[in-house]
Design an enzyme around this catalytic site. Structure first.
Site, mmCIF file in Angstrom:
data_model
loop_
_atom_site.group_PDB
_atom_site.id
_atom_site.type_symbol
_atom_site.label_atom_id
_atom_site.label_comp_id
_atom_site.label_asym_id
_atom_site.label_seq_id
_atom_site.Cartn_x
_atom_site.Cartn_y
_atom_site.Cartn_z
ATOM 1 C CG ASN A 132 -2.293 -0.595 0.873
ATOM 2 O OD1 ASN A 132 -2.646 -0.737 -0.298
ATOM 3 N ND2 ASN A 132 -3.044 -0.972 1.886
ATOM 4 C CG PHE A 390 -0.437 -10.012 4.694
ATOM 5 C CD1 PHE A 390 -0.289 -10.316 6.032
ATOM 6 C CD2 PHE A 390 -1.104 -10.915 3.891
ATOM 7 C CE1 PHE A 390 -0.779 -11.506 6.552
ATOM 8 C CE2 PHE A 390 -1.598 -12.102 4.389
ATOM 9 C CZ PHE A 390 -1.436 -12.404 5.738
ATOM 10 C CB CYS A 391 0.009 -3.214 3.803
ATOM 11 S SG CYS A 391 -0.215 -2.732 5.513
ATOM 12 C CG ASN A 392 0.061 -6.911 -1.870
ATOM 13 O OD1 ASN A 392 -0.769 -6.863 -2.761
ATOM 14 N ND2 ASN A 392 1.341 -7.147 -2.102
#
Length: 457
Positions: A132, A390-392
């Protein structure tokens, strides 16, 4: 599989048994507190030697703010610059790059977002598989009128569709500033994305931003061989200590392209309040806002020396053996009716992948087991894993087969919480990430596999 059979199958691991001794002496709390640490992508672990050497260093000098020439300031400046040289040397940067110290990899990426010359004649290309902190750069691009686009990944193995990527990199000829951003290694699936894309992008008029945060903890990055224009790294992900320091490596030929939109203490050589004029610093200090963390920065050199002592090839070989073993063993976990317990997203082999696995658990009726339940069981057994997206978001949306239409409806509903999204979409979000690192061993894998077996029916 017994340890003896494991060593017979992976003889390289047995040859690296010295690392087990180092684990006992330098990371004693892992065994003393009975930890299984499987979150190296989240943060690495530090050794006793690192903190002891840094403590001795702090007690051996008087340090002052480096923005001066007085004696204590000169001491701090000297060690900061010495560390800067060590970082550039570690990444084989030669004299081709500047090293900008930042608070973390995210701040490094933010510098690119706010300083890259996005405008209506610019284009920003990303991968679905981006953190992100890279995705967020698109908002700078969008607010300045630039266009942006994503290259998708294959559902089967979460690798990039290279045909589409090649097509996208050979397009946008009418744009005068083009930035291509991608991770050297996925922070979720462990997929290693080809570094050869850097040169291909350059040949087609692109600048390249390489997110190396998940790659460099278990791989060597040679900036004389591959030459991205901008590279973001986070040091605690490589060697655990200190936290709160990252770096942006800027290729000198791409330095002046960055148009810093403001100035702050430490970033200007001269500024006036009588007239609205200023001159920015001519080197990396242009992007180092305020006072750098001069007490902790020298610990980076200590950490880099520690990794070089362990030997990156040895670390890489060790985690490669353990990753291959985990992939094989997880695939063999079957319920009594033959249904698979574990679904592994991404590559089902060890080819061009790092030591990060993303998985989900399923019951004998092929219903997904809530990741929160898995985490609770792991916590009870002192096993550190990570759950979530996981910020993805790109990888999560692909893995859970969530369409753009469903997401558009969700965002228009203005619901924000994780379980609001689960309820709205009628689809489970998130997964479980297992990541190995420099001190992972066979026992860690076995204890995690024992945890998995408790969910067999």
């Amino acid at each position: 599989m017994s340890y003896q059979n494991f060593c017979e199958k992976y003889p390289v691991y047995a040859e690296l048994k010295e690392l087990d001794t180092i684990r006992t002496t330098e990371y004693p709390l892992l065994n003393k507190e009975n930890h299984v640490y499987l979150d190296y992508t989240g943060a690495n672990l530090f050794s006793k030697t690192q903190v002891e050497e840094h403590a001795r260093f702090l007690q051996s000098h008087v340090f002052g703010n480096p923005h001066s020439t007085n004696p204590t300031s000169a001491v701090s400046t000297g060690f900061v610059e010495d560390t800067r040289k060590a970082v550039l040397s570690y990444f084989h940067a030669g004299d081709d790059y500047y090293c900008v110290f930042t608070a973390n990899a995210t701040q490094s990426l933010k510098i690119i977002g706010e300083s890259y010359p996005f405008d209506p004649h610019s284009h920003f290309l990303l991968l679905f598989d981006n953190h992100n902190s890279v995705n967020g750069i698109r908002e700078y691009a969008r607010h300045k009128g630039a266009s942006f686009d994503y290259c998708p990944v294959y559902l089967e193995d979460l690798r990039i569709d290279e045909h589409q990527l090649e097509s996208k990199l050979t397009s946008q000829h009418h744009k005068h500033h083009k930035l291509f951003a991608y991770p050297a290694q996925s922070n979720v699936s462990g997929v290693k994305h080809d570094l050869k894309w850097i040169e291909f992008a350059h040949q087609n008029g692109w600048d390249v931003l390489l997110d190396a945060a998940a790659f460099v903890p278990t791989n060597d990055l040679n900036l004389q061989e591959v030459k991205p224009d901008y590279v973001s790294v986070s040091f605690y992900k490589i060697f655990g200590y200190p936290t709160g320091i990252g770096a942006l490596l800027i290729r000198k030929t791409a330095f002046e392209k960055l148009d810093k939109p403001w100035f702050a203490g430490g970033t200007v050589s001269y500024v006036s309040v009588t007239v609205p004029e200023f001159f920015l610093a001519e080197n990396q200090e242009r992007f180092e806002e305020g006072t750098v963390n001069f007490l902790s920065i020298p610990a980076i050199k200590i950490g880099l020396n520690w990794i070089q002592k362990l030997g990156m090839p040895r670390i890489q070989q060790r985690v490669s053996c353990l990753t291959a073993y985990l992939i094989e063993e997880l695939a063999q976990l079957k319920h009594s009716n033959g249904k698979a317990l574990i679904h592994l997203f991404g590559p089902a082999n060890n080819e061009q992948r790092g030591a990060t696995l993303i998985i989900n658990f399923f019951d004998s009726k092929e219903n997904k087991i809530d990741v929160g339940l898995i985490e609770t069981k792991a916590n009870e057994k002192n096993i550190s894993i990570r759950i979530g997206c996981f910020c993805n978001p790109g990888i999560d949306e692909i893995n859970n087969c969530i369409t753009s239409e469903e997401l558009s409806l969700f965002y228009s509903s203005r619901q924000a919480e994780h379980y609001d999204k689960v309820h709205f979409l009628g689809k489970m979000r998130g997964a479980i990430r297992i990541s190995l690192g420099l001190m992972s061993n066979y026992s860690d894998c076995e204890r995690f596999l024992d945890l998995c077996k408790e969910f067999l029916e």
